[in-house]
Write an enzyme that holds these catalytic residues in place. Sequence first.
Site, PDB file in Angstrom:
ATOM      1  N   PRO A  15       0.325  -4.923   3.670  1.00 62.09           N
ATOM      2  CA  PRO A  15       1.615  -5.593   3.590  1.00 62.09           C
ATOM      3  C   PRO A  15       2.762  -4.830   4.243  1.00 62.09           C
ATOM      4  O   PRO A  15       2.841  -3.612   4.159  1.00 62.09           O
ATOM      5  CB  PRO A  15       1.857  -5.749   2.084  1.00 62.09           C
ATOM      6  CG  PRO A  15       0.958  -4.781   1.429  1.00 62.09           C
ATOM      7  CD  PRO A  15      -0.207  -4.592   2.350  1.00 62.09           C
ATOM      8  N   ASN A  16       3.600  -5.613   4.901  1.00 70.93           N
ATOM      9  CA  ASN A  16       4.845  -5.177   5.530  1.00 70.93           C
ATOM     10  C   ASN A  16       4.659  -4.351   6.792  1.00 70.93           C
ATOM     11  O   ASN A  16       5.647  -4.013   7.453  1.00 70.93           O
ATOM     12  CB  ASN A  16       5.738  -4.427   4.533  1.00 70.93           C
ATOM     13  CG  ASN A  16       6.115  -5.294   3.366  1.00 70.93           C
ATOM     14  OD1 ASN A  16       6.555  -6.423   3.545  1.00 70.93           O
ATOM     15  ND2 ASN A  16       5.915  -4.803   2.160  1.00 70.93           N
ATOM     16  N   ARG A  23      11.508  -1.846  10.043  1.00 71.53           N
ATOM     17  CA  ARG A  23      11.565  -1.554   8.609  1.00 71.53           C
ATOM     18  C   ARG A  23      11.680  -0.048   8.385  1.00 71.53           C
ATOM     19  O   ARG A  23      10.767   0.709   8.723  1.00 71.53           O
ATOM     20  CB  ARG A  23      10.296  -2.067   7.924  1.00 71.53           C
ATOM     21  CG  ARG A  23      10.257  -1.723   6.449  1.00 71.53           C
ATOM     22  CD  ARG A  23       8.956  -2.158   5.795  1.00 71.53           C
ATOM     23  NE  ARG A  23       8.944  -1.687   4.430  1.00 71.53           N
ATOM     24  CZ  ARG A  23       7.922  -1.044   3.873  1.00 71.53           C
ATOM     25  NH1 ARG A  23       6.822  -0.827   4.555  1.00 71.53           N
ATOM     26  NH2 ARG A  23       7.997  -0.637   2.630  1.00 71.53           N
ATOM     27  N   TYR A  28       9.261   5.261   8.724  1.00 75.19           N
ATOM     28  CA  TYR A  28       8.049   4.783   9.394  1.00 75.19           C
ATOM     29  C   TYR A  28       8.088   4.895  10.912  1.00 75.19           C
ATOM     30  O   TYR A  28       7.098   4.621  11.577  1.00 75.19           O
ATOM     31  CB  TYR A  28       7.778   3.331   8.992  1.00 75.19           C
ATOM     32  CG  TYR A  28       7.599   3.174   7.502  1.00 75.19           C
ATOM     33  CD1 TYR A  28       6.487   3.709   6.854  1.00 75.19           C
ATOM     34  CD2 TYR A  28       8.549   2.522   6.728  1.00 75.19           C
ATOM     35  CE1 TYR A  28       6.322   3.593   5.486  1.00 75.19           C
ATOM     36  CE2 TYR A  28       8.387   2.383   5.356  1.00 75.19           C
ATOM     37  CZ  TYR A  28       7.277   2.932   4.746  1.00 75.19           C
ATOM     38  OH  TYR A  28       7.122   2.813   3.388  1.00 75.19           O
ATOM     39  N   ASN A  80      -4.793   1.277   6.631  1.00 71.32           N
ATOM     40  CA  ASN A  80      -3.468   1.541   6.072  1.00 71.32           C
ATOM     41  C   ASN A  80      -3.189   0.374   5.143  1.00 71.32           C
ATOM     42  O   ASN A  80      -2.785  -0.700   5.581  1.00 71.32           O
ATOM     43  CB  ASN A  80      -2.402   1.643   7.166  1.00 71.32           C
ATOM     44  CG  ASN A  80      -1.038   1.998   6.601  1.00 71.32           C
ATOM     45  OD1 ASN A  80      -0.798   1.882   5.407  1.00 71.32           O
ATOM     46  ND2 ASN A  80      -0.139   2.420   7.470  1.00 71.32           N
ATOM     47  N   ALA A  83       1.429  -0.754   0.474  1.00 75.42           N
ATOM     48  CA  ALA A  83       1.682  -0.632  -0.962  1.00 75.42           C
ATOM     49  C   ALA A  83       0.429  -0.872  -1.805  1.00 75.42           C
ATOM     50  O   ALA A  83       0.353  -0.388  -2.936  1.00 75.42           O
ATOM     51  CB  ALA A  83       2.789  -1.587  -1.386  1.00 75.42           C
ATOM     52  N   GLU A 104      -8.534   6.441   5.246  1.00 79.13           N
ATOM     53  CA  GLU A 104      -7.200   6.013   4.819  1.00 79.13           C
ATOM     54  C   GLU A 104      -6.173   6.658   5.741  1.00 79.13           C
ATOM     55  O   GLU A 104      -6.268   7.845   6.066  1.00 79.13           O
ATOM     56  CB  GLU A 104      -6.967   6.468   3.377  1.00 79.13           C
ATOM     57  CG  GLU A 104      -5.589   6.160   2.852  1.00 79.13           C
ATOM     58  CD  GLU A 104      -5.346   6.761   1.472  1.00 79.13           C
ATOM     59  OE1 GLU A 104      -4.607   6.135   0.698  1.00 79.13           O
ATOM     60  OE2 GLU A 104      -5.879   7.857   1.167  1.00 79.13           O
ATOM     61  N   HIS A 106      -1.784   6.820   6.705  1.00 78.61           N
ATOM     62  CA  HIS A 106      -0.389   6.502   6.370  1.00 78.61           C
ATOM     63  C   HIS A 106       0.522   7.128   7.413  1.00 78.61           C
ATOM     64  O   HIS A 106       0.284   8.254   7.855  1.00 78.61           O
ATOM     65  CB  HIS A 106      -0.008   7.039   4.987  1.00 78.61           C
ATOM     66  CG  HIS A 106      -0.779   6.412   3.889  1.00 78.61           C
ATOM     67  ND1 HIS A 106      -0.534   5.131   3.444  1.00 78.61           N
ATOM     68  CD2 HIS A 106      -1.821   6.881   3.156  1.00 78.61           C
ATOM     69  CE1 HIS A 106      -1.386   4.835   2.484  1.00 78.61           C
ATOM     70  NE2 HIS A 106      -2.179   5.882   2.292  1.00 78.61           N
ATOM     71  N   ARG A 113       7.214  11.437  -1.219  1.00 82.19           N
ATOM     72  CA  ARG A 113       8.063  10.287  -1.514  1.00 82.19           C
ATOM     73  C   ARG A 113       8.111  10.033  -3.015  1.00 82.19           C
ATOM     74  O   ARG A 113       7.825  10.916  -3.816  1.00 82.19           O
ATOM     75  CB  ARG A 113       7.543   9.086  -0.718  1.00 82.19           C
ATOM     76  CG  ARG A 113       7.613   9.399   0.792  1.00 82.19           C
ATOM     77  CD  ARG A 113       7.262   8.277   1.676  1.00 82.19           C
ATOM     78  NE  ARG A 113       8.144   7.138   1.425  1.00 82.19           N
ATOM     79  CZ  ARG A 113       7.810   5.895   1.738  1.00 82.19           C
ATOM     80  NH1 ARG A 113       6.644   5.627   2.289  1.00 82.19           N
ATOM     81  NH2 ARG A 113       8.639   4.902   1.501  1.00 82.19           N
TER      82      ARG A 113
END
Length: 148
Positions: A15-16, A23, A28, A80, A83, A104, A106, A113
């Site tokens: 998502p996103n 964004r 990012y 990735n 969320a 995985e 990111h 964070r």
Amino acid sequence: MSPIPKNLIYVLNGPNLNLLGTREPEIYGHDTLDDIAGQLEDRARELGHEIDMRQSNHEGHLVDWLHEAQAQGAKAVILNAGAFTHTSIAIHDAIKSVRTPVIEVHLSNPHTREEFRHVSFIGRAARGTIAGFGALSYLLALEAAARI
């Protein structure tokens, strides 16, 4: 129907991630998902591999694509999960249910964070995790996937 490439690597995005480049670029970066796809395609070709890059804001699509990666004989999956990293037992279970290695990835380092980002259900099932290097995280994951 064309044959499935032997050295196919799926690159799945949650998502996103379709909003990359606009964004929160301070977190990012300014690269879009298309920019990253272009970089990955170029490097994959150099390594003798092919990528199948996808993005969805829907958890079930990611689960289905993990199953598909195994059914298609993919060499690896770079994931990735966005969320869903911190919430999805379904994706965790899908990773555990396939033999295809999952890496995985990111863009940011979740451990630097908010505290809720410190737990990764994906990382608990994945072969490995690469995080915190912006778009380079994807290229590093591709290098790892090519060597598995």
